[in-house]
Write a protein that holds these residues in place. Structure first.
Motif, PDB file in Angstrom:
ATOM      1  N   GLY A  61       0.826  -1.205   0.000  1.00 63.82           N
ATOM      2  CA  GLY A  61       0.000   0.000   0.000  1.00 63.82           C
ATOM      3  C   GLY A  61       0.857   1.250   0.000  1.00 63.82           C
ATOM      4  O   GLY A  61       2.057   1.213   0.278  1.00 63.82           O
ATOM      5  N   LYS A  62       0.220   2.371  -0.315  1.00 67.12           N
ATOM      6  CA  LYS A  62       0.903   3.654  -0.282  1.00 67.12           C
ATOM      7  C   LYS A  62       1.095   4.059   1.178  1.00 67.12           C
ATOM      8  O   LYS A  62       0.178   3.956   1.985  1.00 67.12           O
ATOM      9  CB  LYS A  62       0.066   4.701  -1.020  1.00 67.12           C
ATOM     10  CG  LYS A  62       0.770   6.000  -1.255  1.00 67.12           C
ATOM     11  CD  LYS A  62      -0.063   6.893  -2.141  1.00 67.12           C
ATOM     12  CE  LYS A  62       0.668   8.177  -2.441  1.00 67.12           C
ATOM     13  NZ  LYS A  62      -0.148   9.074  -3.253  1.00 67.12           N
ATOM     14  N   VAL A  63       2.287   4.487   1.514  1.00 72.14           N
ATOM     15  CA  VAL A  63       2.595   4.861   2.887  1.00 72.14           C
ATOM     16  C   VAL A  63       2.087   6.275   3.150  1.00 72.14           C
ATOM     17  O   VAL A  63       2.346   7.188   2.370  1.00 72.14           O
ATOM     18  CB  VAL A  63       4.117   4.771   3.139  1.00 72.14           C
ATOM     19  CG1 VAL A  63       4.460   5.202   4.537  1.00 72.14           C
ATOM     20  CG2 VAL A  63       4.605   3.365   2.873  1.00 72.14           C
ATOM     21  N   HIS A  64       1.352   6.438   4.247  1.00 70.90           N
ATOM     22  CA  HIS A  64       0.780   7.742   4.583  1.00 70.90           C
ATOM     23  C   HIS A  64       1.517   8.417   5.741  1.00 70.90           C
ATOM     24  O   HIS A  64       0.981   9.321   6.364  1.00 70.90           O
ATOM     25  CB  HIS A  64      -0.701   7.583   4.950  1.00 70.90           C
ATOM     26  CG  HIS A  64      -1.519   7.058   3.821  1.00 70.90           C
ATOM     27  ND1 HIS A  64      -1.787   7.789   2.694  1.00 70.90           N
ATOM     28  CD2 HIS A  64      -2.118   5.869   3.641  1.00 70.90           C
ATOM     29  CE1 HIS A  64      -2.519   7.070   1.870  1.00 70.90           C
ATOM     30  NE2 HIS A  64      -2.732   5.893   2.421  1.00 70.90           N
ATOM     31  N   GLU A  65       2.733   7.971   6.003  1.00 66.99           N
ATOM     32  CA  GLU A  65       3.536   8.583   7.049  1.00 66.99           C
ATOM     33  C   GLU A  65       4.828   9.107   6.438  1.00 66.99           C
ATOM     34  O   GLU A  65       5.306   8.585   5.437  1.00 66.99           O
ATOM     35  CB  GLU A  65       3.869   7.574   8.146  1.00 66.99           C
ATOM     36  CG  GLU A  65       2.670   7.124   8.931  1.00 66.99           C
ATOM     37  CD  GLU A  65       3.036   6.137  10.006  1.00 66.99           C
ATOM     38  OE1 GLU A  65       4.218   6.092  10.422  1.00 66.99           O
ATOM     39  OE2 GLU A  65       2.145   5.402  10.437  1.00 66.99           O
ATOM     40  N   GLY A  66       5.366  10.148   7.053  1.00 63.21           N
ATOM     41  CA  GLY A  66       6.609  10.710   6.561  1.00 63.21           C
ATOM     42  C   GLY A  66       7.323  11.500   7.638  1.00 63.21           C
ATOM     43  O   GLY A  66       6.791  11.713   8.727  1.00 63.21           O
ATOM     44  N   VAL A  67       8.532  11.946   7.301  1.00 60.19           N
ATOM     45  CA  VAL A  67       9.355  12.736   8.209  1.00 60.19           C
ATOM     46  C   VAL A  67       9.550  14.117   7.596  1.00 60.19           C
ATOM     47  O   VAL A  67       9.876  14.235   6.415  1.00 60.19           O
ATOM     48  CB  VAL A  67      10.718  12.049   8.449  1.00 60.19           C
ATOM     49  CG1 VAL A  67      11.604  12.894   9.348  1.00 60.19           C
ATOM     50  CG2 VAL A  67      10.520  10.675   9.038  1.00 60.19           C
ATOM     51  N   VAL A  68       9.351  15.148   8.401  1.00 64.57           N
ATOM     52  CA  VAL A  68       9.518  16.531   7.946  1.00 64.57           C
ATOM     53  C   VAL A  68      11.006  16.805   7.768  1.00 64.57           C
ATOM     54  O   VAL A  68      11.801  16.600   8.683  1.00 64.57           O
ATOM     55  CB  VAL A  68       8.902  17.517   8.958  1.00 64.57           C
ATOM     56  CG1 VAL A  68       9.161  18.956   8.544  1.00 64.57           C
ATOM     57  CG2 VAL A  68       7.411  17.260   9.114  1.00 64.57           C
TER      58      VAL A  68
END
Length: 101
Positions: A37-44
């Motif tokens: 699946g597409k990842v919906h988390e990230g790092v600024v």
């Protein structure tokens, strides 16, 4: 100096690097690319100075560099820096800040 360190978003923009999708299960089974699946988390990675208010002052940003955030499914502008892919969002488009506690 790397391109990421020179990249400064304008106004209330936030540069986010999405986390990579899991390629194996906890049991060690490989997950096919189509099933990931597409990842919906990230790092600024970079934050702008904030948008201008009517009184001329800047509105504070809700996230800082290094914060982990939850991203919308669609939206953002793709940016490639140093052969890495990042996404540029407005501060208001970010859905949540994930606590590291």
């Amino acid at each position: 100096m790397s391109a990421l360190k020179r990249f400064i978003p304008l106004f209330d923009r936030v540069l986010v690097q999405r986390l990579t999708a899991e390629t194996t299960t906890k049991g060690g089974i490989l997950i096919p690319e189509k099933a990931q699946g597409k990842v919906h988390e990230g790092v600024v990675r970079a934050v702008g100075p904030g948008s201008l208010r009517d009184d001329g002052n800047r509105a504070p940003m809700s996230v800082n560099v290094g914060d982990q955030v939850y991203l919308p499914e669609y939206g953002g502008t793709k940016v490639n820096l140093d052969e890495e892919e990042y996404t540029l969002f407005r501060d208001a488009d970010l859905l949540a800040k994930i606590s590291q506690e």
